[in-house]
Write a protein that holds these residues in place. Structure first.
Motif, PDB file in Angstrom:
ATOM      1  N   THR A   1       0.854  -1.184   0.000  1.00  0.00           N
ATOM      2  CA  THR A   1       0.000   0.000   0.000  1.00  0.00           C
ATOM      3  C   THR A   1       0.889   1.233   0.000  1.00  0.00           C
ATOM      4  O   THR A   1       1.976   1.229   0.579  1.00  0.00           O
ATOM      5  CB  THR A   1      -0.898  -0.013   1.262  1.00  0.00           C
ATOM      6  OG1 THR A   1      -1.634  -1.238   1.273  1.00  0.00           O
ATOM      7  CG2 THR A   1      -1.858   1.155   1.279  1.00  0.00           C
ATOM      8  N   ILE A   2       0.439   2.287  -0.651  1.00  0.00           N
ATOM      9  CA  ILE A   2       1.175   3.552  -0.653  1.00  0.00           C
ATOM     10  C   ILE A   2       0.279   4.668  -0.144  1.00  0.00           C
ATOM     11  O   ILE A   2      -0.951   4.560  -0.174  1.00  0.00           O
ATOM     12  CB  ILE A   2       1.706   3.929  -2.057  1.00  0.00           C
ATOM     13  CG1 ILE A   2       0.558   3.956  -3.068  1.00  0.00           C
ATOM     14  CG2 ILE A   2       2.814   2.989  -2.476  1.00  0.00           C
ATOM     15  CD1 ILE A   2       0.966   4.536  -4.428  1.00  0.00           C
ATOM     16  N   ILE A   3       0.914   5.724   0.321  1.00  0.00           N
ATOM     17  CA  ILE A   3       0.200   6.932   0.739  1.00  0.00           C
ATOM     18  C   ILE A   3       0.453   7.997  -0.320  1.00  0.00           C
ATOM     19  O   ILE A   3       1.599   8.285  -0.659  1.00  0.00           O
ATOM     20  CB  ILE A   3       0.689   7.401   2.120  1.00  0.00           C
ATOM     21  CG1 ILE A   3       0.280   6.367   3.179  1.00  0.00           C
ATOM     22  CG2 ILE A   3       0.122   8.788   2.461  1.00  0.00           C
ATOM     23  CD1 ILE A   3       0.822   6.651   4.574  1.00  0.00           C
ATOM     24  N   THR A   4      -0.622   8.550  -0.840  1.00  0.00           N
ATOM     25  CA  THR A   4      -0.483   9.518  -1.927  1.00  0.00           C
ATOM     26  C   THR A   4      -0.293  10.949  -1.383  1.00  0.00           C
ATOM     27  O   THR A   4      -0.372  11.187  -0.173  1.00  0.00           O
ATOM     28  CB  THR A   4      -1.719   9.512  -2.844  1.00  0.00           C
ATOM     29  OG1 THR A   4      -2.822  10.086  -2.121  1.00  0.00           O
ATOM     30  CG2 THR A   4      -2.060   8.108  -3.292  1.00  0.00           C
ATOM     31  N   GLU A   5      -0.109  11.868  -2.302  1.00  0.00           N
ATOM     32  CA  GLU A   5       0.147  13.263  -1.921  1.00  0.00           C
ATOM     33  C   GLU A   5      -1.070  13.953  -1.311  1.00  0.00           C
ATOM     34  O   GLU A   5      -0.961  15.083  -0.829  1.00  0.00           O
ATOM     35  CB  GLU A   5       0.631  14.051  -3.147  1.00  0.00           C
ATOM     36  CG  GLU A   5       2.018  13.625  -3.584  1.00  0.00           C
ATOM     37  CD  GLU A   5       2.514  14.458  -4.759  1.00  0.00           C
ATOM     38  OE1 GLU A   5       1.734  15.267  -5.287  1.00  0.00           O
ATOM     39  OE2 GLU A   5       3.678  14.273  -5.141  1.00  0.00           O
ATOM     40  N   GLU A   6      -2.208  13.273  -1.315  1.00  0.00           N
ATOM     41  CA  GLU A   6      -3.401  13.860  -0.675  1.00  0.00           C
ATOM     42  C   GLU A   6      -3.341  13.754   0.836  1.00  0.00           C
ATOM     43  O   GLU A   6      -4.210  14.292   1.536  1.00  0.00           O
ATOM     44  CB  GLU A   6      -4.671  13.167  -1.176  1.00  0.00           C
ATOM     45  CG  GLU A   6      -5.170  13.668  -2.519  1.00  0.00           C
ATOM     46  CD  GLU A   6      -4.389  13.097  -3.679  1.00  0.00           C
ATOM     47  OE1 GLU A   6      -4.165  11.881  -3.718  1.00  0.00           O
ATOM     48  OE2 GLU A   6      -3.964  13.886  -4.542  1.00  0.00           O
ATOM     49  N   CYS A   7      -2.350  13.052   1.374  1.00  0.00           N
ATOM     50  CA  CYS A   7      -2.227  12.871   2.835  1.00  0.00           C
ATOM     51  C   CYS A   7      -2.239  14.224   3.547  1.00  0.00           C
ATOM     52  O   CYS A   7      -1.556  15.163   3.145  1.00  0.00           O
ATOM     53  CB  CYS A   7      -0.924  12.139   3.140  1.00  0.00           C
ATOM     54  SG  CYS A   7      -0.564  11.983   4.899  1.00  0.00           S
ATOM     55  N   ILE A   8      -3.041  14.304   4.628  1.00  0.00           N
ATOM     56  CA  ILE A   8      -3.129  15.549   5.405  1.00  0.00           C
ATOM     57  C   ILE A   8      -2.394  15.438   6.740  1.00  0.00           C
ATOM     58  O   ILE A   8      -2.587  16.263   7.637  1.00  0.00           O
ATOM     59  CB  ILE A   8      -4.608  15.949   5.646  1.00  0.00           C
ATOM     60  CG1 ILE A   8      -5.366  14.828   6.386  1.00  0.00           C
ATOM     61  CG2 ILE A   8      -5.291  16.312   4.325  1.00  0.00           C
ATOM     62  CD1 ILE A   8      -6.770  15.232   6.849  1.00  0.00           C
ATOM     63  N   ASN A   9      -1.561  14.377   6.865  1.00  0.00           N
ATOM     64  CA  ASN A   9      -0.734  14.218   8.061  1.00  0.00           C
ATOM     65  C   ASN A   9      -1.539  14.168   9.358  1.00  0.00           C
ATOM     66  O   ASN A   9      -1.107  14.697  10.378  1.00  0.00           O
ATOM     67  CB  ASN A   9       0.310  15.351   8.142  1.00  0.00           C
ATOM     68  CG  ASN A   9       1.464  15.146   7.182  1.00  0.00           C
ATOM     69  OD1 ASN A   9       1.836  14.018   6.881  1.00  0.00           O
ATOM     70  ND2 ASN A   9       2.032  16.232   6.686  1.00  0.00           N
ATOM     71  N   CYS A  10      -2.690  13.500   9.308  1.00  0.00           N
ATOM     72  CA  CYS A  10      -3.505  13.425  10.528  1.00  0.00           C
ATOM     73  C   CYS A  10      -2.967  12.414  11.518  1.00  0.00           C
ATOM     74  O   CYS A  10      -3.257  12.488  12.712  1.00  0.00           O
ATOM     75  CB  CYS A  10      -4.949  13.104  10.169  1.00  0.00           C
ATOM     76  SG  CYS A  10      -5.214  11.380   9.668  1.00  0.00           S
ATOM     77  N   GLY A  11      -2.200  11.417  11.030  1.00  0.00           N
ATOM     78  CA  GLY A  11      -1.605  10.432  11.932  1.00  0.00           C
ATOM     79  C   GLY A  11      -2.518   9.277  12.318  1.00  0.00           C
ATOM     80  O   GLY A  11      -2.117   8.405  13.088  1.00  0.00           O
ATOM     81  N   ALA A  12      -3.726   9.229  11.804  1.00  0.00           N
ATOM     82  CA  ALA A  12      -4.679   8.189  12.207  1.00  0.00           C
ATOM     83  C   ALA A  12      -4.223   6.782  11.813  1.00  0.00           C
ATOM     84  O   ALA A  12      -4.509   5.807  12.495  1.00  0.00           O
ATOM     85  CB  ALA A  12      -6.049   8.474  11.599  1.00  0.00           C
ATOM     86  N   CYS A  13      -3.509   6.665  10.699  1.00  0.00           N
ATOM     87  CA  CYS A  13      -3.147   5.350  10.190  1.00  0.00           C
ATOM     88  C   CYS A  13      -2.018   4.679  10.969  1.00  0.00           C
ATOM     89  O   CYS A  13      -2.012   3.457  11.133  1.00  0.00           O
ATOM     90  CB  CYS A  13      -2.735   5.464   8.724  1.00  0.00           C
ATOM     91  SG  CYS A  13      -1.438   6.696   8.426  1.00  0.00           S
TER      92      CYS A  13
END
Ligand code: SF4
Ligand code: SF4
Length: 111
Positions: free
Chosen positions: A3-15
């Motif tokens: 799995t990858i994290i895309t540039e839409e990540c808002i750095n919420c830290g939930a994952c």
């Protein structure tokens, strides 16, 4: 595939705390290999997933847990790293040699 994290990540830290393999790290933070060695961050400003540690949650859950909690749906399968359930299951056993993995294992491939 990992799995990858895309540039839409808002750095919420939930994952990060949801990953059974500690494959997710905050941007700029070094990641730790299974042997304890530290490696340079794969992203400096966004959360990232270490492909060598991601099993798409195979062995533990029937859905990718990072994707399940991400509020902006930016945890997606990496189309450039296709991997079979068998490969991912072998990775689980390497990452968790003492874990008792059910047979058949929980897996996104079986839902
Ligand atoms: Fe971790 Fe599962 Fe997300 Fe991979 S898919 S990074 S194993 S939570
Ligand atoms: Fe980024 Fe989604 Fe993780 Fe939040 S849950 S840090 S938005 S990848």
């Amino acid at each position: 595939m990992a799995t990858i994290i895309t540039e839409e990540c808002i750095n919420c830290g939930a994952c990060e705390p949801e990953c059974p393999n500690t494959a997710i790290y905050e941007g700029g933070v070094q990641w730790e290999g299974n042997d304890g060695a530290l490696h340079d961050a794969l992203s400096e400003d966004l959360y990232y997933i270490v492909p060598e540690k991601c099993t798409e949650c195979v062995g533990f859950f029937d859905q990718e847990q990072c994707a399940a909690v991400c509020p902006v749906d930016c945890c997606i399968p990496d189309p450039d790293i296709p991997e079979t359930e068998e490969v991912l299951l072998e990775r689980v056993k390497v990452l968790h040699p003492d874990a008792e993995i059910p047979d058949p294992p929980p897996s996104r491939f079986r839902t």
